[in-house]
Design a protein around this motif. Structure first.
Motif, PDB file in Angstrom:
ATOM      1  N   ASN A   1       4.382   8.392  -3.236  1.00 31.77           N
ATOM      2  CA  ASN A   1       4.065   9.405  -2.390  1.00 31.77           C
ATOM      3  C   ASN A   1       2.835  10.271  -2.588  1.00 31.77           C
ATOM      4  OD1 ASN A   1       4.883  11.732  -4.085  1.00 31.77           O
ATOM      5  ND2 ASN A   1       7.201  10.707  -3.506  1.00 31.77           N
ATOM      6  N   ASN A   2       2.241  10.873  -1.828  1.00 27.83           N
ATOM      7  CA  ASN A   2       1.305  11.647  -1.946  1.00 27.83           C
ATOM      8  C   ASN A   2       1.542  13.172  -2.345  1.00 27.83           C
ATOM      9  OD1 ASN A   2      -0.468   9.644   0.547  1.00 27.83           O
ATOM     10  ND2 ASN A   2      -1.521  10.218  -1.746  1.00 27.83           N
TER      11      ASN A   2
ATOM     12  N   ARG B   1       0.084  10.868   4.980  1.00 28.01           N
ATOM     13  CA  ARG B   1      -0.941  11.940   4.618  1.00 28.01           C
ATOM     14  C   ARG B   1      -1.980  11.991   5.913  1.00 28.01           C
ATOM     15  NH1 ARG B   1      -6.116  12.279   2.696  1.00 28.01           N
ATOM     16  NH2 ARG B   1      -6.728  13.514   1.214  1.00 28.01           N
TER      17      ARG B   1
ATOM     18  N   GLY C   1      -2.636   7.407   1.927  1.00 25.74           N
ATOM     19  CA  GLY C   1      -1.299   7.539   2.624  1.00 25.74           C
ATOM     20  C   GLY C   1      -1.271   7.790   4.082  1.00 25.74           C
ATOM     21  N   ILE C   2      -0.738   6.670   4.813  1.00 28.51           N
ATOM     22  CA  ILE C   2      -0.997   6.739   6.372  1.00 28.51           C
ATOM     23  C   ILE C   2      -0.135   8.199   6.794  1.00 28.51           C
ATOM     24  CG2 ILE C   2       0.063   5.519   8.459  1.00 28.51           C
ATOM     25  CD1 ILE C   2      -2.127   4.140   6.496  1.00 28.51           C
TER      26      ILE C   2
ATOM     27  N   LEU D   1      -3.471   6.219  -3.368  1.00 29.44           N
ATOM     28  CA  LEU D   1      -3.137   5.418  -2.086  1.00 29.44           C
ATOM     29  C   LEU D   1      -3.570   6.274  -0.980  1.00 29.44           C
ATOM     30  CD1 LEU D   1      -2.216   2.510  -1.105  1.00 29.44           C
ATOM     31  CD2 LEU D   1      -0.054   4.166  -0.576  1.00 29.44           C
TER      32      LEU D   1
ATOM     33  N   GLY E   1       2.279  11.204  -6.371  1.00 27.26           N
ATOM     34  CA  GLY E   1       3.720  10.930  -6.841  1.00 27.26           C
ATOM     35  C   GLY E   1       4.092   9.415  -6.945  1.00 27.26           C
ATOM     36  N   THR E   2       5.012   8.953  -7.396  1.00 30.60           N
ATOM     37  CA  THR E   2       5.056   7.653  -7.896  1.00 30.60           C
ATOM     38  C   THR E   2       5.180   6.798  -6.573  1.00 30.60           C
ATOM     39  OG1 THR E   2       7.760   7.665  -7.635  1.00 30.60           O
ATOM     40  CG2 THR E   2       6.570   7.848  -9.893  1.00 30.60           C
TER      41      THR E   2
ATOM     42  N   LYS F   1      -2.845  -1.118  -1.807  1.00 31.35           N
ATOM     43  CA  LYS F   1      -1.280  -1.256  -1.777  1.00 31.35           C
ATOM     44  C   LYS F   1      -0.726  -2.386  -2.352  1.00 31.35           C
ATOM     45  CE  LYS F   1       2.545   0.867   0.849  1.00 31.35           C
ATOM     46  NZ  LYS F   1       2.992   1.634  -0.019  1.00 31.35           N
TER      47      LYS F   1
ATOM     48  N   TYR G   1       1.440  -4.850   0.160  1.00 26.42           N
ATOM     49  CA  TYR G   1       2.679  -4.548   0.998  1.00 26.42           C
ATOM     50  C   TYR G   1       2.351  -3.374   2.065  1.00 26.42           C
ATOM     51  CZ  TYR G   1       4.148  -0.936  -1.949  1.00 26.42           C
ATOM     52  OH  TYR G   1       4.254   0.581  -2.491  1.00 26.42           O
TER      53      TYR G   1
ATOM     54  N   THR H   1       4.567  13.484   0.666  1.00 24.97           N
ATOM     55  CA  THR H   1       4.387  12.522   2.216  1.00 24.97           C
ATOM     56  C   THR H   1       4.532  11.298   1.706  1.00 24.97           C
ATOM     57  OG1 THR H   1       2.074  12.490   2.428  1.00 24.97           O
ATOM     58  CG2 THR H   1       3.106  14.534   3.490  1.00 24.97           C
ATOM     59  N   SER H   2       5.316  10.754   2.515  1.00 25.31           N
ATOM     60  CA  SER H   2       5.343   9.025   2.541  1.00 25.31           C
ATOM     61  C   SER H   2       6.138   8.793   3.837  1.00 25.31           C
ATOM     62  CB  SER H   2       6.134   8.486   1.230  1.00 25.31           C
ATOM     63  OG  SER H   2       7.522   8.540   1.433  1.00 25.31           O
ATOM     64  N   ALA H   3       5.710   7.159   4.216  1.00 25.37           N
ATOM     65  CA  ALA H   3       6.257   6.607   5.216  1.00 25.37           C
ATOM     66  C   ALA H   3       7.756   6.789   5.448  1.00 25.37           C
ATOM     67  CB  ALA H   3       5.764   5.403   5.450  1.00 25.37           C
TER      68      ALA H   3
ATOM     69  N   ARG I   1      -4.236  -0.545   7.194  1.00 28.79           N
ATOM     70  CA  ARG I   1      -4.284  -0.374   5.783  1.00 28.79           C
ATOM     71  C   ARG I   1      -3.840  -1.933   5.179  1.00 28.79           C
ATOM     72  NH1 ARG I   1      -0.612   4.066   2.640  1.00 28.79           N
ATOM     73  NH2 ARG I   1       0.913   2.623   3.407  1.00 28.79           N
TER      74      ARG I   1
HETATM   75  N1  PMP Z   1       1.082   7.062  -2.797  1.00 26.25           N
HETATM   76  C1  PMP Z   1       1.917   6.081  -3.292  1.00 26.25           C
HETATM   77  C2  PMP Z   1       1.608   5.558  -4.964  1.00 26.25           C
HETATM   78  C3  PMP Z   1       2.784   5.125  -2.667  1.00 26.25           C
HETATM   79  O1  PMP Z   1       3.409   4.368  -3.099  1.00 26.25           O
HETATM   80  C4  PMP Z   1       2.989   5.739  -1.485  1.00 26.25           C
HETATM   81  C5  PMP Z   1       4.070   5.158  -0.429  1.00 26.25           C
HETATM   82  N2  PMP Z   1       3.804   3.747  -0.026  1.00 26.25           N
HETATM   83  C6  PMP Z   1       2.255   7.020  -0.793  1.00 26.25           C
HETATM   84  C7  PMP Z   1       1.203   7.526  -1.574  1.00 26.25           C
HETATM   85  C8  PMP Z   1       2.393   7.174   0.674  1.00 26.25           C
HETATM   86  O2  PMP Z   1       1.843   6.546   1.596  1.00 26.25           O
HETATM   87  P1  PMP Z   1       2.342   6.373   3.048  1.00 26.25           P
HETATM   88  O3  PMP Z   1       2.310   7.578   3.706  1.00 26.25           O
HETATM   89  O4  PMP Z   1       1.349   5.346   3.668  1.00 26.25           O
HETATM   90  O5  PMP Z   1       3.730   5.665   2.783  1.00 26.25           O
END
Ligand code: PMP
Length: 287
Positions: free
Chosen positions: A187-188, A212, A209-210, A207, A184-185, A151, A33, A245-247, A52
């Motif tokens: 996020n980075n 990141r 992270g975009i 992951l 993080g669960t 992912k 996803y 950080t996360s999207a 990704r």
């Molecule tokens: N790590 C994990 C485990 C995640 O689930 C996410 C969010 N999808 C991220 C990092 C952050 O990635 P992104 O910045 O691409 O949302």
């Protein structure tokens, strides 16, 4: 207004959208996803998410959905039909349904992937109160599988981690493996020492992270020092600042780890600056 979703080529009201009970994402978590943020009706970091997605599919030998080259148009059409201003678009590709349950992958010539997209409206997404207050995290053991760079929809443990955090009166959990923070669960994870931003190096353990990638690029462009290396949870508790950080959350300050306050329990200046730069720059390049 009834939400319009996309399933395998069709735009449908959400209560008419259907996927087989034999779909492999439902039976085997055999799906990947992406979540792309929408601000002011425009997509943030779309190219990164698409790249990704292509990589996740490749790593799992999953074929691209037929509509792969139309994904930008589909995202935009969902924004238009749902009059989405601020929020997210969730996209999922699964290996499809072979009409039965079997561990063996179906023949890709016969079984086509399932493609689903839907919108989630979050008015004021970029002004979340958590950006001003910061979030509190607990640490938990990272017991996930070894390909966290892909992912997948296998999100049970991250979901359990959020519940553990909630139960402890916190907002999220940082996962720890061999004493070192992975992420993080959803996020980075980052710490700041002095003016240096420290975050775990890329590998199969986290992951990629975009957000990141974008945040580190903007930080370097702003002459901020970045170190990509593992850090322990103990080092994190002694750091000057923490953030994630996360999207969908962009940059969020972390003000407490396992009950230990960072920066006196208030969001720190580096996280605040990075959030501002990230939002400014990604809005400029939103499509
Ligand atoms: N790590 C994990 C485990 C995640 O689930 C996410 C969010 N999808 C991220 C990092 C952050 O990635 P992104 O910045 O691409 O949302």
């Amino acid at each position: 207004m009834t939400r319009t979703v996309y399933v395998n080529g069709d735009y449908l009201p959400e209560d008419e959208a259907k996927v087989s009970i034999f779909d492999r994402s439902f039976l085997m978590a055999d799906g990947v996803y992406e979540v792309t943020s929408v601000l002011g009706g425009k997509l943030i970091d779309f190219d990164g998410h698409l790249a990704r997605l292509e990589r996740s599919l490749g790593e799992l030998d999953m074929q691209k959905p037929e509509a792969f080259d139309d994904l930008l148009d589909i995202h935009r059409e969902l924004v238009r039909r749902n009059e989405l201003v601020d929020g997210m678009i969730y996209l999922q590709v699964s290996r499809g349904s072979a009409g039965d349950r079997d561990f063996v992958f179906p023949d890709p010539e016969e079984v086509k992937p399932t493609l689903v997209l839907f919108t989630q409206s979050k008015p004021g997404l970029a002004d979340s109160p958590a950006a001003k207050t910061g979030i509190k995290v607990i640490s938990i053991e990272d017991i996930r599988w070894g390909r966290r760079d892909i992912k997948t929809v296998q999100l049970l443990y991250p979901s359990m981690g959020k519940m553990m955090a909630k139960k402890a009166g916190c907002d999220d959990a940082w996962m720890v493996e061999d004493g070192f923070v992975t992420e993080g669960t959803s996020n980075n994870a980052y710490i700041v020492k002095g003016s240096k931003i420290i975050t775990r190096q890329l590998s199969n353990d986290i992951l990629h992270g975009i957000t990141r990638a974008a945040v580190l690029r903007f930080a370097r462009e702003a002459q901020m020092e970045v170190e990509e290396r593992s850090f322990t949870i103990d080092e994190a508790k002694e750091a000057d600042e923490g953030f994630v950080t996360s999207a969908s959350a962009f940059v969020l300050p972390v003000v407490e780890i396992d009950g230990v306050a960072l920066n006196g329990g208030s969001p720190g200046p580096v996280a605040a600056r990075l959030r501002e730069i990230y939002l400014d720059e990604s809005l400029k390049s939103a499509i």
